[in-house]
Design a protein around this motif. Sequence first.
Motif, PDB file in Angstrom:
ATOM      1  N   THR A 165      37.907  41.997  28.274  1.00 19.22           N
ATOM      2  CA  THR A 165      38.072  40.629  28.464  1.00 19.22           C
ATOM      3  C   THR A 165      38.779  40.403  29.641  1.00 19.22           C
ATOM      4  O   THR A 165      38.832  39.148  30.216  1.00 19.22           O
ATOM      5  CB  THR A 165      39.443  40.140  27.473  1.00 19.22           C
ATOM      6  OG1 THR A 165      38.700  40.502  26.067  1.00 19.22           O
ATOM      7  CG2 THR A 165      39.817  38.824  27.429  1.00 19.22           C
ATOM      8  N   SER A 166      39.079  41.401  30.333  1.00 13.50           N
ATOM      9  CA  SER A 166      39.380  41.232  32.054  1.00 13.50           C
ATOM     10  C   SER A 166      39.115  42.707  32.607  1.00 13.50           C
ATOM     11  O   SER A 166      38.748  43.557  31.913  1.00 13.50           O
ATOM     12  CB  SER A 166      40.898  41.305  32.285  1.00 13.50           C
ATOM     13  OG  SER A 166      41.846  42.144  31.380  1.00 13.50           O
ATOM     14  N   LEU A 167      39.168  42.666  33.722  1.00 17.60           N
ATOM     15  CA  LEU A 167      38.669  43.853  34.764  1.00 17.60           C
ATOM     16  C   LEU A 167      39.335  43.851  35.990  1.00 17.60           C
ATOM     17  O   LEU A 167      39.969  43.087  36.653  1.00 17.60           O
ATOM     18  CB  LEU A 167      37.077  43.970  34.600  1.00 17.60           C
ATOM     19  CG  LEU A 167      36.302  42.973  35.565  1.00 17.60           C
ATOM     20  CD1 LEU A 167      36.354  43.279  36.974  1.00 17.60           C
ATOM     21  CD2 LEU A 167      34.862  42.861  35.018  1.00 17.60           C
ATOM     22  N   ASP A 168      39.451  45.213  36.544  1.00 14.16           N
ATOM     23  CA  ASP A 168      39.888  45.546  38.001  1.00 14.16           C
ATOM     24  C   ASP A 168      39.017  46.353  38.538  1.00 14.16           C
ATOM     25  O   ASP A 168      38.304  47.290  37.932  1.00 14.16           O
ATOM     26  CB  ASP A 168      41.195  46.255  37.694  1.00 14.16           C
ATOM     27  CG  ASP A 168      41.906  46.308  38.925  1.00 14.16           C
ATOM     28  OD1 ASP A 168      41.613  46.016  40.137  1.00 14.16           O
ATOM     29  OD2 ASP A 168      43.104  47.096  38.920  1.00 14.16           O
ATOM     30  N   ILE A 169      38.542  45.966  39.832  1.00 16.53           N
ATOM     31  CA  ILE A 169      37.673  47.034  40.493  1.00 16.53           C
ATOM     32  C   ILE A 169      38.340  47.409  41.898  1.00 16.53           C
ATOM     33  O   ILE A 169      38.990  46.764  42.541  1.00 16.53           O
ATOM     34  CB  ILE A 169      36.547  45.970  40.985  1.00 16.53           C
ATOM     35  CG1 ILE A 169      35.682  45.296  39.949  1.00 16.53           C
ATOM     36  CG2 ILE A 169      35.405  46.805  41.854  1.00 16.53           C
ATOM     37  CD1 ILE A 169      34.671  44.121  40.253  1.00 16.53           C
ATOM     38  N   THR A 170      38.247  48.564  42.127  1.00 15.47           N
ATOM     39  CA  THR A 170      38.630  48.927  43.464  1.00 15.47           C
ATOM     40  C   THR A 170      37.542  50.029  44.297  1.00 15.47           C
ATOM     41  O   THR A 170      36.571  50.293  43.530  1.00 15.47           O
ATOM     42  CB  THR A 170      39.889  49.817  43.141  1.00 15.47           C
ATOM     43  OG1 THR A 170      40.542  50.221  44.398  1.00 15.47           O
ATOM     44  CG2 THR A 170      39.508  51.157  42.218  1.00 15.47           C
TER      45      THR A 170
END
Length: 170
Positions: A165-170
């Motif tokens: 439902t949410s995401l983080d990219i690095t």
Amino acid sequence: MRFHKFFASFAMSAIVTAALVVAAPTASAAAKYCYYDITVQSGQCFYRHQALQDYRAAQAGYDYIHVVNWVNFNTGGGVQIIGGATRCTLAIDNEGKKLPNLTTLRYLLPNGQAGETLDNSISSVKTYNTCVVQFFEGLNYTGAQSPWMGSTADTSVYDFYDRATSLDIT
């Protein structure tokens, strides 16, 4: 005899008509090949995968991830490329490559209305430019979370098949 010719002609006409109806395009087909730029928080969708690739080739910036709502990168379910202006780094950072609410990213229908969202529909992910991604089950990076991952043909390997439902990219 005349009745048989009429009936045969009618039957053949019905078969041809049915084939034409089945082959006709439907109005509900979605423009399911999309690009979303995290930097400017704007997106564009296309009806053909090649049109999406042509669009990306003409744009500045970097592709971070391709998410597909079908396992093994099958594009039958739709493709969303997420990218932006800055490169990914090998360190976990907070450079604004976050999407706190995947319900806001939708594929578009031909009439311009919003269609299916990315929420709970990511089945495959492919990462680019040293990017890694982490999925969260809840809004705003809450709830269960996946490990940081690179490309995977099936997110169920991380117990995250159609759960993000949410995401983080690095």
